[in-house]
Write a protein that holds these residues in place. Structure first.
Motif, mmCIF file in Angstrom:
data_model
loop_
_atom_site.group_PDB
_atom_site.id
_atom_site.type_symbol
_atom_site.label_atom_id
_atom_site.label_comp_id
_atom_site.label_asym_id
_atom_site.label_seq_id
_atom_site.Cartn_x
_atom_site.Cartn_y
_atom_site.Cartn_z
ATOM 1 N N PRO A 196 0.794 -1.233 0.000
ATOM 2 C CA PRO A 196 0.000 0.000 0.000
ATOM 3 C C PRO A 196 0.822 1.276 0.000
ATOM 4 O O PRO A 196 0.374 2.304 -0.506
ATOM 5 N N ASP A 197 2.039 1.221 0.534
ATOM 6 C CA ASP A 197 2.883 2.421 0.559
ATOM 7 C C ASP A 197 3.744 2.561 -0.690
ATOM 8 O O ASP A 197 4.591 3.450 -0.777
ATOM 9 N N GLY A 198 3.525 1.678 -1.684
ATOM 10 C CA GLY A 198 4.236 1.783 -2.949
ATOM 11 C C GLY A 198 5.480 0.934 -3.064
ATOM 12 O O GLY A 198 6.048 0.814 -4.153
ATOM 13 N N ARG A 199 5.944 0.348 -1.953
ATOM 14 C CA ARG A 199 7.126 -0.496 -1.999
ATOM 15 C C ARG A 199 6.835 -1.822 -2.696
ATOM 16 O O ARG A 199 5.729 -2.336 -2.628
ATOM 17 N N GLU A 200 7.842 -2.365 -3.368
ATOM 18 C CA GLU A 200 7.734 -3.720 -3.889
ATOM 19 C C GLU A 200 8.222 -4.684 -2.810
ATOM 20 O O GLU A 200 9.323 -4.519 -2.270
ATOM 21 N N VAL A 201 7.390 -5.651 -2.485
ATOM 22 C CA VAL A 201 7.750 -6.601 -1.431
ATOM 23 C C VAL A 201 7.575 -8.020 -1.959
ATOM 24 O O VAL A 201 6.713 -8.290 -2.804
ATOM 25 N N PRO A 202 8.404 -8.947 -1.496
ATOM 26 C CA PRO A 202 8.254 -10.343 -1.907
ATOM 27 C C PRO A 202 7.070 -10.990 -1.192
ATOM 28 O O PRO A 202 6.925 -10.859 0.030
ATOM 29 N N VAL A 203 6.218 -11.669 -1.959
ATOM 30 C CA VAL A 203 5.088 -12.408 -1.398
ATOM 31 C C VAL A 203 5.109 -13.813 -1.994
ATOM 32 O O VAL A 203 5.886 -14.116 -2.898
ATOM 33 N N SER A 204 4.235 -14.651 -1.496
ATOM 34 C CA SER A 204 4.118 -16.007 -2.030
ATOM 35 C C SER A 204 2.653 -16.337 -2.255
ATOM 36 O O SER A 204 1.812 -16.087 -1.384
ATOM 37 N N ASP A 205 2.364 -16.879 -3.432
ATOM 38 C CA ASP A 205 1.018 -17.343 -3.757
ATOM 39 C C ASP A 205 0.935 -18.851 -3.560
ATOM 40 O O ASP A 205 1.853 -19.589 -3.955
ATOM 41 N N ALA A 206 -0.141 -19.309 -2.952
ATOM 42 C CA ALA A 206 -0.431 -20.736 -2.898
ATOM 43 C C ALA A 206 -1.119 -21.103 -4.215
ATOM 44 O O ALA A 206 -2.185 -20.579 -4.529
ATOM 45 N N VAL A 207 -0.491 -21.969 -5.003
ATOM 46 C CA VAL A 207 -0.974 -22.295 -6.338
ATOM 47 C C VAL A 207 -1.347 -23.781 -6.411
ATOM 48 O O VAL A 207 -0.520 -24.644 -6.140
#
Length: 213
Positions: A196-207
């Motif tokens: 939300p603050d514009g930063r790119e952050v690493p996330v993980s999707d459960a696929v």
């Protein structure tokens, strides 16, 4: 409502989502979800159920590639926006329908692909919803479910969902009967997302990608 029924969480109601979509010109980017692109690009177009379609980014992408799309969402505002922005050369391949997934029932095993991207519910309700989505897949068809992995709770992405609404790929796969399903993909897949603050952050999707036998 009787004494044994609990009120429906407002986050799952049409009123909640109509207000959210109506409060801004656009909620989502309009681009297709990256895991949809990764998992479906190699499939031959057919019929697809896009569950929780929102403003139609996935539905538009699928229709342009020749899929005949049934796009479902609880919000009439989102559906109208999706229809208004459908690519002109593919708009006639998308049918937009309002559906409350807390009560929705499939009309049979009719779809070559069922796509559910980030359609989140608490665990008890999620199991019922995902089971119904799986029942909508035709023999030989594909079920694709993508969700926020529980590791995302610690990334600062601003999710206001309770922990019970996050799910692992292993949990998703565990809900499928091996006699009826071949699990092709069940993994936590990293990517970069914008906070939300514009930063790119690493996330993980459960696929989860599975084929109905």
């Amino acid at each position: 409502m009787n004494d044994h029924e609990s009120p429906v969480d407002e986050r799952f109601t049409a009123a909640y989502w109509d207000e959210r979509y109506g409060s801004t010109e656009r909620v989502w980017s309009g681009a297709p979800n990256p895991q949809l692109v990764a998992e479906v690009s190699d499939l031959r177009p057919g019929t697809v159920l896009d569950a929780g379609c929102g403003e139609g980014g996935d539905a538009h992408w699928l229709a342009v590639r020749g899929w005949h799309v049934t796009a479902l969402d609880v919000s009439a505002v989102a559906l109208a926006r999706g229809a208004a922005h459908a690519p002109p050369d593919a708009a006639d391949r998308i049918r937009w329908e309002q559906a409350d997934f807390t009560t929705w029932e499939p009309g049979g095993a009719a779809f070559d692909l069922v796509n559910a991207q980030f359609l989140h519910f608490p665990s008890a309700l999620r199991e019922r919803v995902y089971s119904r989505l799986a029942d909508a897949v035709a023999p030989g068809g594909t079920l694709l479910i993508v969700a926020h992995d529980p590791s995302e709770l610690h990334t600062g992405m601003g999710h206001d969902h309770p922990e019970d609404m996050f799910v692992t790929a292993t949990q998703l796969a565990g809900g499928l009967d091996p006699a009826r399903w071949e699990v092709l993909v069940a993994e936590s897949r990293p990517r970069l997302a914008q906070a939300p603050d514009g930063r790119e952050v690493p996330v993980s999707d459960a696929v989860l990608r599975a084929r109905r036998r």
